[in-house]
Scaffold this active site. Structure first.
Site, PDB file in Angstrom:
ATOM      1  N   CYS A   2       0.853  -1.131   0.031  1.00  0.00           N
ATOM      2  CA  CYS A   2      -0.029  -0.180  -0.082  1.00  0.00           C
ATOM      3  C   CYS A   2       0.764   1.168   0.036  1.00  0.00           C
ATOM      4  CB  CYS A   2      -0.880   0.058   1.306  1.00  0.00           C
ATOM      5  SG  CYS A   2      -1.906  -1.412   1.377  1.00  0.00           S
ATOM      6  N   ARG A  27       4.510   1.195  -6.588  1.00  0.00           N
ATOM      7  CA  ARG A  27       4.533   0.151  -5.276  1.00  0.00           C
ATOM      8  C   ARG A  27       3.509  -1.152  -5.514  1.00  0.00           C
ATOM      9  NH1 ARG A  27       6.255   2.504  -0.582  1.00  0.00           N
ATOM     10  NH2 ARG A  27       4.939   1.230   0.956  1.00  0.00           N
ATOM     11  N   TRP A  73      -2.746  -2.165  -1.814  1.00  0.00           N
ATOM     12  CA  TRP A  73      -2.198  -3.679  -2.157  1.00  0.00           C
ATOM     13  C   TRP A  73      -2.961  -4.802  -1.356  1.00  0.00           C
ATOM     14  CZ3 TRP A  73       0.778  -7.601  -0.255  1.00  0.00           C
ATOM     15  CH2 TRP A  73       1.278  -8.384  -1.165  1.00  0.00           C
ATOM     16  N   ASN A  99      -1.023   1.421   6.051  1.00  0.00           N
ATOM     17  CA  ASN A  99      -0.249   0.450   5.406  1.00  0.00           C
ATOM     18  C   ASN A  99       0.375  -0.195   6.258  1.00  0.00           C
ATOM     19  OD1 ASN A  99       1.356  -1.107   3.617  1.00  0.00           O
ATOM     20  ND2 ASN A  99       3.194   0.571   3.849  1.00  0.00           N
ATOM     21  N   GLY A 100       0.235  -1.737   6.246  1.00  0.00           N
ATOM     22  CA  GLY A 100       0.660  -2.728   7.242  1.00  0.00           C
ATOM     23  C   GLY A 100      -0.476  -3.799   7.506  1.00  0.00           C
ATOM     24  N   GLU A 465      17.535 -15.833 -11.250  1.00  0.00           N
ATOM     25  CA  GLU A 465      16.954 -14.329 -11.785  1.00  0.00           C
ATOM     26  C   GLU A 465      16.225 -14.437 -12.941  1.00  0.00           C
ATOM     27  OE1 GLU A 465      16.266 -11.822 -10.116  1.00  0.00           O
ATOM     28  OE2 GLU A 465      16.288 -10.168 -11.770  1.00  0.00           O
ATOM     29  N   LYS A 469      12.319 -13.192 -13.669  1.00  0.00           N
ATOM     30  CA  LYS A 469      12.006 -12.164 -14.164  1.00  0.00           C
ATOM     31  C   LYS A 469      10.690 -12.666 -15.278  1.00  0.00           C
ATOM     32  CE  LYS A 469      13.300  -9.335 -13.083  1.00  0.00           C
ATOM     33  NZ  LYS A 469      13.914  -9.524 -11.662  1.00  0.00           N
ATOM     34  N   GLU A 472       7.438 -13.276 -13.377  1.00  0.00           N
ATOM     35  CA  GLU A 472       6.554 -12.113 -12.347  1.00  0.00           C
ATOM     36  C   GLU A 472       6.105 -11.338 -13.597  1.00  0.00           C
ATOM     37  OE1 GLU A 472       9.081  -9.953  -9.804  1.00  0.00           O
ATOM     38  OE2 GLU A 472      10.838  -9.786 -11.090  1.00  0.00           O
ATOM     39  N   HIS A 488      18.970 -35.414 -10.768  1.00  0.00           N
ATOM     40  CA  HIS A 488      18.257 -35.570  -9.545  1.00  0.00           C
ATOM     41  C   HIS A 488      16.924 -35.563  -9.260  1.00  0.00           C
ATOM     42  CE1 HIS A 488      22.542 -36.306  -7.729  1.00  0.00           C
ATOM     43  NE2 HIS A 488      22.954 -35.230  -8.428  1.00  0.00           N
ATOM     44  N   LYS A 581       6.227  -3.391  -5.424  1.00  0.00           N
ATOM     45  CA  LYS A 581       7.468  -2.873  -5.402  1.00  0.00           C
ATOM     46  C   LYS A 581       8.390  -3.022  -4.388  1.00  0.00           C
ATOM     47  CE  LYS A 581      11.185  -1.234  -7.777  1.00  0.00           C
ATOM     48  NZ  LYS A 581      11.884  -2.557  -8.442  1.00  0.00           N
TER      49      LYS A 581
HETATM   50  C1  AGP Z   1      12.093  -8.113  -8.211  1.00  0.00           C
HETATM   51  O1  AGP Z   1      11.970  -8.341  -9.643  1.00  0.00           O
HETATM   52  C2  AGP Z   1      10.977  -8.525  -7.479  1.00  0.00           C
HETATM   53  N1  AGP Z   1       9.720  -7.608  -7.721  1.00  0.00           N
HETATM   54  C3  AGP Z   1      11.109  -8.748  -5.936  1.00  0.00           C
HETATM   55  O2  AGP Z   1      11.875 -10.050  -5.956  1.00  0.00           O
HETATM   56  C4  AGP Z   1      12.127  -8.195  -5.380  1.00  0.00           C
HETATM   57  O3  AGP Z   1      13.379  -8.256  -5.725  1.00  0.00           O
HETATM   58  C5  AGP Z   1      12.164  -8.352  -3.887  1.00  0.00           C
HETATM   59  O4  AGP Z   1      10.798  -8.040  -3.458  1.00  0.00           O
HETATM   60  C6  AGP Z   1      13.183  -7.546  -2.768  1.00  0.00           C
HETATM   61  O5  AGP Z   1      12.879  -6.337  -3.014  1.00  0.00           O
HETATM   62  P1  AGP Z   1      14.188  -5.226  -2.373  1.00  0.00           P
HETATM   63  O6  AGP Z   1      15.412  -5.278  -3.128  1.00  0.00           O
HETATM   64  O7  AGP Z   1      13.667  -3.734  -2.278  1.00  0.00           O
HETATM   65  O8  AGP Z   1      14.411  -5.815  -0.986  1.00  0.00           O
END
Ligand code: AGP
Length: 586
Positions: A2, A27, A73, A99-100, A465, A469, A472, A488, A581
C-alpha cells in the site's frame, strides 16, 4: 505494498494527493481513494488504477486544505470498493489510511461491535477510525488517538484526518512513513517519491512516533516524550522524468543500466574499502535479501569465494531467524535491498543487531529504513527504480559486489577496468539488433506453459533471476535448476518440445553442454546463452565472455526476453498482477 499520502497546508489538497497517488503507483496496488476535509469529510474511492478511478469519480471535485490518499495492495479482504481506503468511522468524522497489518483486528472488531459499531469492510484497517471514535466519546481527540494506537498489535503506518482535529496525525510502527516539510504545508507519505516534486526537506519517523501536524507546525512524540528529529535535505534523486520516450518503465530502466554502472565507476573508493575491511575483519559474514536481491547475494557467494577466497554465508531474509543463533558481535551481516523497506530483510538485520553483529547494507533508496538501521550503507545511486520488476538495481548490486571483492584483494583498479569494458559491451547487449532478435525468440516462447533454465557456478543465480523475471512479468511458469541437479529429479519434467534456456561460460562449458545434450535427448528445444554457439542449441544468444561479468551480461537478454513475453501476452510490464515494488509486510 500500500501507498499512503497526506497533505495539509494552504493549497487545495485534492490535486496534490492525486499527483502523489500517481507517484505511488509503482508500489503496486489494486484500488485507490482520496478523502478531503472541509466542514465534513468527503471520500471518493474504488477498485482500479488511479486514472480509471479518477476519470470515474473526479477526485478534483473534492475541496479542502487537508486530505489523505491511498493505493491499496490487499492483505485483509478482497479487492472491492468497500475495502478500498480511506476508511471512515461510524460517525464519519474520522478518516484513516493505513499500510501494514493489524494482527489483533478481529478481537478489536468484536469489542467495537459489542459497543454498537457497524463495519462495512473486510479490512483490518476499519477498526482504527472506530476505535478512535469510541475513545473520543470520553477523551480528547489526541488522547483518543493515543489510546486507540496503544490497542493495536502489528505493523502500521497510519494517517488520521478528522473534523475533530485541525490538521493530520500520523503513526508509525515497522511500516515506512516520512514527513515532507514545505513552506506552511506538510506532506506525510510511505516514501519520499510521493512528494519529492514538492519538497526535498524530509523528517524520517521512527517506530512508535506519533506525528501531530496542525496548520502551521508539527510535533513528534514517542512514548509521550517530545522528539527532535532533524530535517534532512535529501540529494535530488536522478530526477525521474517519467517514461521519457519509452513505453514502459521496465524497458527504460533496462536501458538505464549503462548509466547506473557508469555512476558506480566514479563512486568514492573509500566507501567500498570500508565494506571490504569489515568483511576481512568479521568472524563470519552473512548476506541476506529477498527475491532478485537474494540472487545478487548468491552471486556474491561465488565472487567472494573465487576472487577474494573468503567464505561468505547466504540466507534468504525470511529464513534468517533459523540461523541467527550463530551470530556473535564479531559477525557481519550484509543486507541487499533495492527499496530498503523490505520487511523480511529489515527483520533479519534487526535480529542481527540484537546479537551485536555489524550490519552493512547495499540499497538504492537514500533515507530508507534499511539505511537508517544499518551501521554502514553503500548507496547504489542507480536512479529511482519505478518498475515493480527489478532490473538496473540488480545489475548495479552485482557490480558493487565485484568492486568489493576486488578491493578485498587490493586490486580495485582491476574492478574499475573490467566495469569500463562492461559498459562498452552493454551498448551491444541493449542494442536495437539484440532487442529485435529477442523479440523473435519471445514470439516462439509466448504460448509456452513452462520454460526451464539451467546454469552452473555464477550462471546458477543467473538462471534463477532469469526465471523470476519471466515468471513475474509474463506469468509463464519458469523454473531454474543448477545444471548438476537435473539428473536428481528435475529432468523428469522434460518432454517433447520443452523450451530450455542454457547459460554457458568458459568455466562451465563442458559440463553444462552435457546437461544440454541430456535435455535434447528428451525432446527439449534449447536456447543457448554464451560466448560460443553449439550444435545442441536450436537458438543461440551470443554474449561475450567477460571475466566475472557473465552474470551481468547474460541477464540483460533475459530481461529483454521477459519484457517481450509480457508485451506479447498482454501483461503490464510495469505493474504485474499481485506484486508490489516493496514488500513492506511480513
Ligand atoms: C524483483 O524483480 C522482485 N519484484 C522482487 O523479488 C524484489 O527483488 C524483492 O521483493 C526484494 O525487494 P528489495 O530489493 O527492495 O528488498
Amino acid at each position: 505494498m500500500c501507498g499512503i499520502i497526506g497533505y495539509t497546508g494552504d493549497k487545495q489538497s485534492a490535486s496534490i494527493i492525486l499527483s502523489s497517488l500517481y507517484n505511488l503507483e509503482y508500489r503496486g496496488y489494486d484500488s485507490c481513494g482520496i478523502a478531503v476535509k472541509d466542514l465534513d469529510i468527503s471520500v471518493l474511492k474504488d477498485v482500479g488504477k488511479v486514472d480509471e478511478v479518477n476519470t470515474k469519480l473526479n477526485f478534483l471535485s473534492l475541496e479542502g486544505h487537508t486530505g489523505v490518499g491511498h493505493t491499496r495492495w490487499c492483505t485483509h479482504g478482497k479487492v472491492t470498493k468497500e475495502n478500498a481506503h480511506p476508511l471512515l468511522s461510524n460517525n464519519h468524522k474520522i478518516a484513516v489510511v493505513h499500510n501494514g497489518i493489524i494482527e489483533n483486528y478481529l478481537l478489536l472488531k468484536k469489542r467495537l461491535q459489542k459497543e454498537g459499531f457497524t463495519f462495512y469492510s473486510e479490512t483490518d484497517t476499519e477498526v482504527i477510525p472506530n476505535l478512535i471514535e469510541y475513545y473520543a466519546r470520553s477523551k480528547s481527540f489526541i488522547d483518543a488517538v493515543q489510546l486507540a494506537v496503544g490497542d493495536l498489535c502489528g505493523q502500521y503506518a497510519i494517517l488520521i484526518m478528522s473534523t475533530q482535529y485541525d490538521g493530520l496525525i500520523a503513526c508509525r510502527k515497522e511500516s515506512p512513513l516520512v514527513l515532507g516539510v514545505g513552506h506552511n504545508e506538510y506532506y506525510v507519505a510511505s516514501d519520499i517519491p510521493a512528494f519529492a516534486q514538492y519538497t526535498n526537506n524530509v523528517v524520517y519517523l521512527n517506530d512508535g512516533d506519533i506525528l501531530y501536524i496542525t496548520n502551521k507546525s508539527y510535533s513528534i512524540y514517542n512514548n509521550n516524550i517530545k522528539q527532535q528529529h532533524p530535517v534532512t535535505t535529501i540529494s535530488r534523486e536522478i530526477e525521474e522524468t517519467g517514461k521519457g520516450d519509452f513505453e514502459h518503465y521496465f524497458i527504460k530502466e533496462v536501458m538505464e543500466q549503462i548509466d547506473a554502472i557508469k555512476r558506480l565507476i566514479f563512486i568514492d573508493q573509500s566507501i567500498i574499502s570500508e565494506v571490504a575491511k569489515e568483511i576481512i575483519k568479521a568472524k563470519g559474514t552473512y548476506m541476506v535479501a529477498c527475491g532478485t536481491a537474494s540472487y545478487a547475494c548468491m552471486y556474491g557467494l561465488y565472487l567472494f569465494s573465487k576472487i577474494a577466497h573468503i567464505h561468505v554465508n547466504f540466507c534468504i531474509a525470511s529464513e534468517f531467524d533459523n540461523f541467527k543463533h550463530f551470530l556473535t558481535q564479531d559477525s557481519l551481516v550484509i543486507a541487499i535491498s533495492q527499496s530498503g523497506e523490505t520487511a523480511d530483510t529489515l527483520m533479519a538485520i534487526r535480529s542481527a543487531k540484537e546479537k551485536g553483529a555489524k550490519v552493512i547494507s547495499i540499497t538504492n533508496v537514500e533515507g530508507s529504513t534499511l539505511t537508517r538501521e544499518s551501521d554502514y550503507t553503500i548507496l547504489q545511486k542507480a536512479g529511482q527504480e519505478i518498475c515493480v520488476i527489478s532490473t538496473k538495481a540488480y545489475t548495479s548490486q552485482l557490480a558493487i559486489l565485484i568492486m568489493i571483492a576486488y578491493e578485498i584483494v587490493g586490486n580495485y583498479k582491476e574492478a574499475v577496468e573490467i566495469l569500463k569494458d562492461l559498459i562498452k559491451y552493454l551498448y551491444y547487449l541493449t542494442s536495437e539488433s539484440m532487442r529485435e532478435y529477442i523479440k523473435l525468440l519471445a514470439d516462439k516462447l509466448k504460448d509456452k506453459e513452462h520454460i526451464y533454465l539451467i546454469g552452473r557456478s555464477f550462471q546458477y543465480p543467473t538462471a534463477l533471476e532469469a526465471a523470476l523475471k519471466i515468471k513475474e512479468v509474463s506469468y509463464i511458469h519458469a523454473e531454474a535448476y543448477a545444471g548438476g541437479e537435473l539428473k536428481h529429479g528435475s529432468i523428469a519434467m522434460i518432454e517433447d518440445g520443452s523450451p530450455c534456456i542454457v547459460f554457458v561460460s568458459n568455466e562451465t562449458e563442458s559440463s553444462i553442454i552435457s546437461n544440454a545434450i541430456e535435455l535434447k535427448a528428451r525432446g527439449a528445444w534449447i536456447i543457448g546463452v554464451g560466448q560460443r554457439n553449439n550444435e545442441v542449441f536450436d537458438y543461440f544468444i551470443k554474449v561475450r565472455e567477460l571475466p566475472w561479468l557473465n552474470s551481468i551480461c547474460q541477464i540483460i537478454p533475459m530481461q529483454l526476453l521477459a519484457y517481450q513475453l509480457a508485451i506479447l501476452r498482454g501483461c503490464d510490464p510495469d505493474k504485474p498482477r499481485n506484486l508490489a515494488k516493496s514488500v513492506t509486510v511480513l
